[in-house]
Design a protein around this motif. Sequence first.
Motif, PDB file in Angstrom:
ATOM      1  N   GLU A 240       0.836  -1.210   0.000  1.00  0.00           N
ATOM      2  CA  GLU A 240       0.000   0.000   0.000  1.00  0.00           C
ATOM      3  C   GLU A 240       0.868   1.257   0.000  1.00  0.00           C
ATOM      4  OE1 GLU A 240      -2.524  -0.255   3.373  1.00  0.00           O
ATOM      5  OE2 GLU A 240      -4.011  -1.528   2.401  1.00  0.00           O
ATOM      6  N   VAL A 241       1.919   1.233   0.811  1.00  0.00           N
ATOM      7  CA  VAL A 241       2.825   2.381   0.894  1.00  0.00           C
ATOM      8  C   VAL A 241       3.566   2.580  -0.424  1.00  0.00           C
ATOM      9  CG1 VAL A 241       4.876   3.308   2.039  1.00  0.00           C
ATOM     10  CG2 VAL A 241       3.096   2.188   3.399  1.00  0.00           C
ATOM     11  N   GLU A 242       4.036   1.490  -1.009  1.00  0.00           N
ATOM     12  CA  GLU A 242       4.760   1.576  -2.277  1.00  0.00           C
ATOM     13  C   GLU A 242       3.865   2.092  -3.402  1.00  0.00           C
ATOM     14  OE1 GLU A 242       6.313  -2.278  -3.026  1.00  0.00           O
ATOM     15  OE2 GLU A 242       7.978  -2.094  -1.606  1.00  0.00           O
ATOM     16  N   ASP A 243       2.597   1.636  -3.403  1.00  0.00           N
ATOM     17  CA  ASP A 243       1.659   2.037  -4.457  1.00  0.00           C
ATOM     18  C   ASP A 243       1.061   3.423  -4.225  1.00  0.00           C
ATOM     19  OD1 ASP A 243       2.133  -0.401  -5.556  1.00  0.00           O
ATOM     20  OD2 ASP A 243       0.258  -1.324  -4.864  1.00  0.00           O
ATOM     21  N   GLY A 244       1.291   3.942  -3.019  1.00  0.00           N
ATOM     22  CA  GLY A 244       0.724   5.257  -2.703  1.00  0.00           C
ATOM     23  C   GLY A 244      -0.747   5.213  -2.370  1.00  0.00           C
ATOM     24  N   THR A 245      -1.258   4.016  -2.010  1.00  0.00           N
ATOM     25  CA  THR A 245      -2.680   3.888  -1.704  1.00  0.00           C
ATOM     26  C   THR A 245      -2.966   3.881  -0.197  1.00  0.00           C
ATOM     27  OG1 THR A 245      -2.526   1.456  -1.792  1.00  0.00           O
ATOM     28  CG2 THR A 245      -3.145   2.611  -3.824  1.00  0.00           C
ATOM     29  N   TYR A 246      -1.921   3.944   0.631  1.00  0.00           N
ATOM     30  CA  TYR A 246      -2.143   3.939   2.073  1.00  0.00           C
ATOM     31  C   TYR A 246      -2.595   5.314   2.552  1.00  0.00           C
ATOM     32  CZ  TYR A 246      -1.218   4.022   7.057  1.00  0.00           C
ATOM     33  OH  TYR A 246      -1.341   4.190   8.415  1.00  0.00           O
ATOM     34  N   LEU A 247      -3.634   5.297   3.336  1.00  0.00           N
ATOM     35  CA  LEU A 247      -4.181   6.536   3.901  1.00  0.00           C
ATOM     36  C   LEU A 247      -4.059   6.493   5.414  1.00  0.00           C
ATOM     37  CD1 LEU A 247      -7.432   6.777   1.737  1.00  0.00           C
ATOM     38  CD2 LEU A 247      -5.268   7.955   1.368  1.00  0.00           C
ATOM     39  N   ASP A 248      -3.378   7.458   5.968  1.00  0.00           N
ATOM     40  CA  ASP A 248      -3.173   7.529   7.419  1.00  0.00           C
ATOM     41  C   ASP A 248      -4.241   8.423   8.028  1.00  0.00           C
ATOM     42  OD1 ASP A 248      -2.360   7.730  10.003  1.00  0.00           O
ATOM     43  OD2 ASP A 248      -0.271   8.189   9.555  1.00  0.00           O
ATOM     44  N   GLY A 249      -5.271   7.803   8.585  1.00  0.00           N
ATOM     45  CA  GLY A 249      -6.382   8.560   9.165  1.00  0.00           C
ATOM     46  C   GLY A 249      -5.985   9.444  10.318  1.00  0.00           C
ATOM     47  N   GLY A 250      -4.866   9.146  10.955  1.00  0.00           N
ATOM     48  CA  GLY A 250      -4.435   9.969  12.083  1.00  0.00           C
ATOM     49  C   GLY A 250      -3.813  11.277  11.641  1.00  0.00           C
ATOM     50  N   LYS A 251      -3.298  11.335  10.435  1.00  0.00           N
ATOM     51  CA  LYS A 251      -2.623  12.538   9.948  1.00  0.00           C
ATOM     52  C   LYS A 251      -3.427  13.272   8.871  1.00  0.00           C
ATOM     53  CE  LYS A 251       1.971  10.630  10.902  1.00  0.00           C
ATOM     54  NZ  LYS A 251       3.263  10.196  10.317  1.00  0.00           N
ATOM     55  N   LEU A 252      -4.294  12.535   8.182  1.00  0.00           N
ATOM     56  CA  LEU A 252      -5.082  13.147   7.116  1.00  0.00           C
ATOM     57  C   LEU A 252      -6.165  14.076   7.660  1.00  0.00           C
ATOM     58  CD1 LEU A 252      -5.813  10.213   4.639  1.00  0.00           C
ATOM     59  CD2 LEU A 252      -4.472  12.241   4.156  1.00  0.00           C
ATOM     60  N   THR A 253      -6.340  15.213   7.003  1.00  0.00           N
ATOM     61  CA  THR A 253      -7.493  16.062   7.323  1.00  0.00           C
ATOM     62  C   THR A 253      -8.677  15.558   6.514  1.00  0.00           C
ATOM     63  OG1 THR A 253      -7.038  17.616   5.529  1.00  0.00           O
ATOM     64  CG2 THR A 253      -6.010  18.066   7.681  1.00  0.00           C
ATOM     65  N   PHE A 254      -9.859  16.019   6.882  1.00  0.00           N
ATOM     66  CA  PHE A 254     -11.067  15.618   6.145  1.00  0.00           C
ATOM     67  C   PHE A 254     -10.948  16.048   4.682  1.00  0.00           C
ATOM     68  CE2 PHE A 254     -15.410  16.485   4.627  1.00  0.00           C
ATOM     69  CZ  PHE A 254     -15.965  15.217   4.783  1.00  0.00           C
ATOM     70  N   ALA A 255     -10.374  17.234   4.449  1.00  0.00           N
ATOM     71  CA  ALA A 255     -10.210  17.744   3.081  1.00  0.00           C
ATOM     72  C   ALA A 255      -9.261  16.857   2.286  1.00  0.00           C
ATOM     73  CB  ALA A 255      -9.698  19.176   3.103  1.00  0.00           C
ATOM     74  N   GLU A 256      -8.167  16.410   2.911  1.00  0.00           N
ATOM     75  CA  GLU A 256      -7.193  15.569   2.217  1.00  0.00           C
ATOM     76  C   GLU A 256      -7.797  14.210   1.876  1.00  0.00           C
ATOM     77  OE1 GLU A 256      -3.067  17.371   4.171  1.00  0.00           O
ATOM     78  OE2 GLU A 256      -4.157  15.755   5.185  1.00  0.00           O
ATOM     79  N   PHE A 257      -8.574  13.656   2.811  1.00  0.00           N
ATOM     80  CA  PHE A 257      -9.223  12.380   2.525  1.00  0.00           C
ATOM     81  C   PHE A 257     -10.257  12.541   1.420  1.00  0.00           C
ATOM     82  CE2 PHE A 257     -12.673   9.353   2.939  1.00  0.00           C
ATOM     83  CZ  PHE A 257     -11.966   8.156   2.850  1.00  0.00           C
ATOM     84  N   THR A 258     -10.990  13.655   1.452  1.00  0.00           N
ATOM     85  CA  THR A 258     -12.016  13.911   0.437  1.00  0.00           C
ATOM     86  C   THR A 258     -11.395  13.978  -0.951  1.00  0.00           C
ATOM     87  OG1 THR A 258     -13.426  15.089   2.008  1.00  0.00           O
ATOM     88  CG2 THR A 258     -13.800  15.536  -0.322  1.00  0.00           C
ATOM     89  N   GLU A 259     -10.194  14.562  -1.034  1.00  0.00           N
ATOM     90  CA  GLU A 259      -9.491  14.637  -2.318  1.00  0.00           C
ATOM     91  C   GLU A 259      -9.246  13.238  -2.877  1.00  0.00           C
ATOM     92  OE1 GLU A 259      -5.322  16.476  -4.134  1.00  0.00           O
ATOM     93  OE2 GLU A 259      -5.968  17.013  -2.108  1.00  0.00           O
ATOM     94  N   ARG A 260      -8.826  12.326  -1.992  1.00  0.00           N
ATOM     95  CA  ARG A 260      -8.599  10.939  -2.415  1.00  0.00           C
ATOM     96  C   ARG A 260      -9.930  10.256  -2.750  1.00  0.00           C
ATOM     97  NH1 ARG A 260      -4.576   7.082  -1.938  1.00  0.00           N
ATOM     98  NH2 ARG A 260      -3.223   8.892  -2.128  1.00  0.00           N
ATOM     99  N   TRP A 261     -10.983  10.545  -1.975  1.00  0.00           N
ATOM    100  CA  TRP A 261     -12.312   9.976  -2.204  1.00  0.00           C
ATOM    101  C   TRP A 261     -12.843  10.383  -3.581  1.00  0.00           C
ATOM    102  CZ3 TRP A 261     -17.085  12.503  -2.837  1.00  0.00           C
ATOM    103  CH2 TRP A 261     -18.224  11.681  -2.776  1.00  0.00           C
TER     104      TRP A 261
END
Length: 464
Positions: A58-79
Amino acid sequence: MASIKKRGENSYQITVSCGYDGTGKKIVKTKTITLESSLTAKQIDKEVQKQAVLFEKEVEDGTYLDGGKLTFAEFTERWIKDYAEKQLQPKTFLRYKDMLDSRILPAIGHIKLQKLQPNHLLQFYNNLEEDGIRLDIKYSVKPEFNELMKQRGLRIVDLSRSAKVGTETIRRIRSGSSITAKTAEKLCKTLNVKMDTLFIKEEVGHLSGQSIKHHHRLISSILTNAVQWQCILNNPAARVKPPKVEKTEASHFDEEMTEHMLTLLEEEPLKYKTMIYLAVYSGSRLGEVAGLEWSDVDFENNLLRICRASQYLPGKGTFTKSPKNDSSQRIITMPPLVMDLLKEYKAWQNEERLKCGDQWQDHDRLFTQWNGKPIFPSTPTIWFKDFRRKHDLPDVKFHGLRHTNASLLIGHGVDVQTVAKRLGHTKATTTTSVYSHFLRKPDTEAADKLQNLFSNKKDTSKQA
């Protein structure tokens, strides 16, 4: 390689190194997993190693999402990138993007995903109920707009090119529709007049309960994905209730007014008469009516197939899409009077095709522009609005003809399951929910019949 460290009795921390940042600082990603206490030592080792390999990938592919560090806006961008752009219908995606950019992200986008709490959402919904929160300031057109175009001999297409405003938008303006401040400014600048000469600014109020509910559903949907993607443990929106929305009766014509309207159509152009008849008798949505093709009409068996919809979006123009959902693709039996009208209309359209000659663009559509190109999806709406005003009919929009169809069927005792199938609803419960007001009439009539049935028997026995 991922490294593994035991943290608690059943928890393990997996760490993956991602190189170094611009300052030379080592970049690491960590993930903590908790395993069931019932597992054996061998099973634990196997599962931890498996999770470590998956996490490293996941880390190598860039698909890992760290919920502890991500803001709602950053997660929404990925969503948006991984889900919304691929799964949502174009119109739905545009509406969601507008809600996110205009209100949701400015209000809660900065909050860390794992820190987002129900009270944050409650406060946001309360703010949406305040006056002045609406960002979509609208301007109503004055009669002077049409008069000015007439005086200057301006065609819609000419004004469209000069102001860089869509021809469909100008058509809506001319029929009395409200527009945004940006569009009004473009037109006034091109026409070299002041804003208050042609437009009136509408009052800015608060969002309706239904609009706030739509914001809540979008936030909840995004957070549900965050749970599924293992960024957060639970969805805080699931513990929040948006403002209660008062249920109102779907706008429609009653039986008497429908008959009056159909009578008035006898003096109207055949194309628009046919549109309205199809909407009333089939209960089809606006986009479905605009998307009909002659191959969808089975004259021999009096059937109409709904399998596509025509839609318009700013920046994309008019395009064809599949209906709203799988159940929306359906075949409807039509009454002979509508099929006879369609035959008459088809003959008229063939004459128009011959008049156009080489200029005719054959798309097989029922409803076209003068040269055979598909009509703009909003054309029936604009025409029907003018028609209502001309004949002083109730303010029932084109979509209200769909509600009219449902109310007439239910009022005449057609079972809800059949009505749902004709309307293209996924479940009959949707029909029951939307048309609960209409269902009360047959229910009341049923109660009256029972009352009369036993009352008559009782009266007969007394007389005996």
